[in-house]
Design an enzyme around this catalytic site. Structure first.
Site: not given
Lengths: 305, 305
Positions: A83, A164, A169-172
């Site tokens: 998805h 922002g 975001h580095p992981t999210a």
């Protein structure tokens, strides 16, 4: 003032690890004033779809708690799934249900988006009714190229987040937040193996090719079953009710001597979407939803809160 | 164990004095676990019809509190009204809704009837599923000749109450208590002034003349509107659903070239009675009421009680 009620269907990019799924939905079960109606994880999609109803305050608090869990456990750099998605918390749509209108839901989405970014550091795009740029009304446009493409393109002015800085975001990754009407997923299966019939009917009824203004749709083959499907999203079931869309599909199908085999309602829908069709077919004059015992009971219990 | 839920539609012989009506319904508003969904007073009938949903315990307590108010204010010796009645608290039917079946509702009616007599001194007849004599299944049979005739006939063995001695309460008469399924009042108005069409169709669909087993009905003229009406009571909407009864009326009407002008649903009905018709006409396969947002919300809230 009577309590405001909204629906929210947050989508998380985790459909495989049961312990993570349980941890994400836990805040929705614990919060008074927020009701977890349903949650479905899909392993192929690697995605979790949650159905919530509640009062705006408690529901937003629970969303933030769930988002913190998702951030802690999901890394978009390694996430794979069928998805489309751009973030660990991929999309958060707010839908007005009771004692709240769409402009108030849009304001809620904007305020929540700011708080969400402040508390999680995840950049936010606003979509549908809450879109700040016309080209971001469509979720597909915001998700173009998905997380992998957006990682670089976020630096361009065209794809800069609404809340922002110009990086994910580095992981999210990023999150799409918005306000929209209740979406009803409605499929009509036809007794033919000729997928052109489904495609032509989808084209006749959907907005993008001149059909009903609040209908999206595609035609596809259900090869295993020897049927074809007109797969529809009704994005405004009050203006384009189920019975009218179905009867139009039926009428178009007659051109090829094709009958409707069955229909499917996928996921949840508000009672009004079915009651309006019952009232049409049964020719009920002056029907009042307050006559429906469960709806009136819900009003009565709600007043007592 | 999940909470049991019953419906109850007590009928009181007071439709004219607002202060008495308010005093009768007050206990239903005050009781936690008992929800007052609706109450309608009719001046011609001089009668009050109350719709309640709740847990058996609190609902029965509230019924007794309301009955005490009715006894204090209503004198059957002077009561006049167009609707048949035998008592100040005329009839109290219990209907199973959730986590309770019909045998349990019958047991509840019998236990309540005994307690009701003990606390109020009013004699009780049991009817419908709770009837102890076959001839008392029908409410009409118990109410034959009404309060005025029953005052004398109560002394005969045939009309002796099921609970209490062979005499009526001096002012409150007697009460009919029972258990039954949800009754849906459904009228079909036809585009003709020939009342024979309505009478013949009513005869074709009702149980008493060989039609559907759980349908009662009569044909009558709506003279002011230039229409006729097939006035129906569906006493088991699961076995004889609305769509099937309507389509049979429609099919019979075609014999005279008569069309259905409109239908009317009178009073309350459970969501399932309309959803089953929506699912039929929309051809929805595998439909689950848990997909309806409000019904699922009610489940969720109910679990929390």
């Amino acid at each position: 003032m009577a309590a405001q009620l909204i629906e929210c269907v947050p989508n998380f990019s985790e459909g495989r690890r049961p312990e993570v799924i349980a941890a994400i939905v836990a805040p929705f079960k614990a919060a008074p004033g927020c009701h977890l109606l349903d949650h479905r994880a899909d392993e192929d999609h690697n995605r979790l779809v949650v159905s919530l109803v509640g009062q705006p305050g408690p529901l937003q608090d629970a969303l933030l708690a769930a988002a913190r869990v998702a951030v802690a456990h999901i890394d978009m750099a390694t996430h794979r799934g069928a998805h489309p998605r751009i973030g660990a918390i991929d999309v958060i749509p707010f839908t007005p249900l009771k004692n709240i209108d769409m402009p108030a839901c849009v304001a809620l989405a904007h305020a929540f988006g700011q708080r969400y970014h402040d508390e999680t550091g995840i950049p936010v795009y606003f979509y549908e009714e809450a879109a700040l740029r016309p080209e971001r009304k469509q979720l597909e446009a915001i998700r173009r190229g998905q997380y992998e493409a957006l990682r670089d393109e976020v630096k361009t002015p065209q794809r800069r987040p609404d809340v922002g800085g110009a990086e994910l975001h580095p992981t999210a990754g990023a999150t799409v937040i918005g306000a929209r009407k209740f979406l009803v997923a409605f499929n009509v299966n036809l007794r033919t193996t000729d997928v052109r019939v489904a495609k032509q009917i989808a084209a006749a009824v959907r907005a993008s090719s001149g059909g009903f203004c609040h209908v999206k749709g595609i035609g596809l083959a259900l090869t295993d079953r020897g049927l074809v499907q007109v797969s529809l999203n009704l994005v405004d079931h009050e203006r384009n009710p189920l019975y009218r869309v179905l009867e139009t599909v039926r009428m178009e199908a007659r051109r090829w001597g094709v009958a409707v085999a069955e229909t499917e309602v996928y996921g949840m829908l508000p009672a009004a979407a079915l009651l309006s069709s019952a009232a049409y077919y049964l020719q009920v004059a002056g029907f009042d939803p307050a006559q429906v015992l469960e709806l009136q009971l819900l009003e009565t219990i709600g007043d007592g809160e």
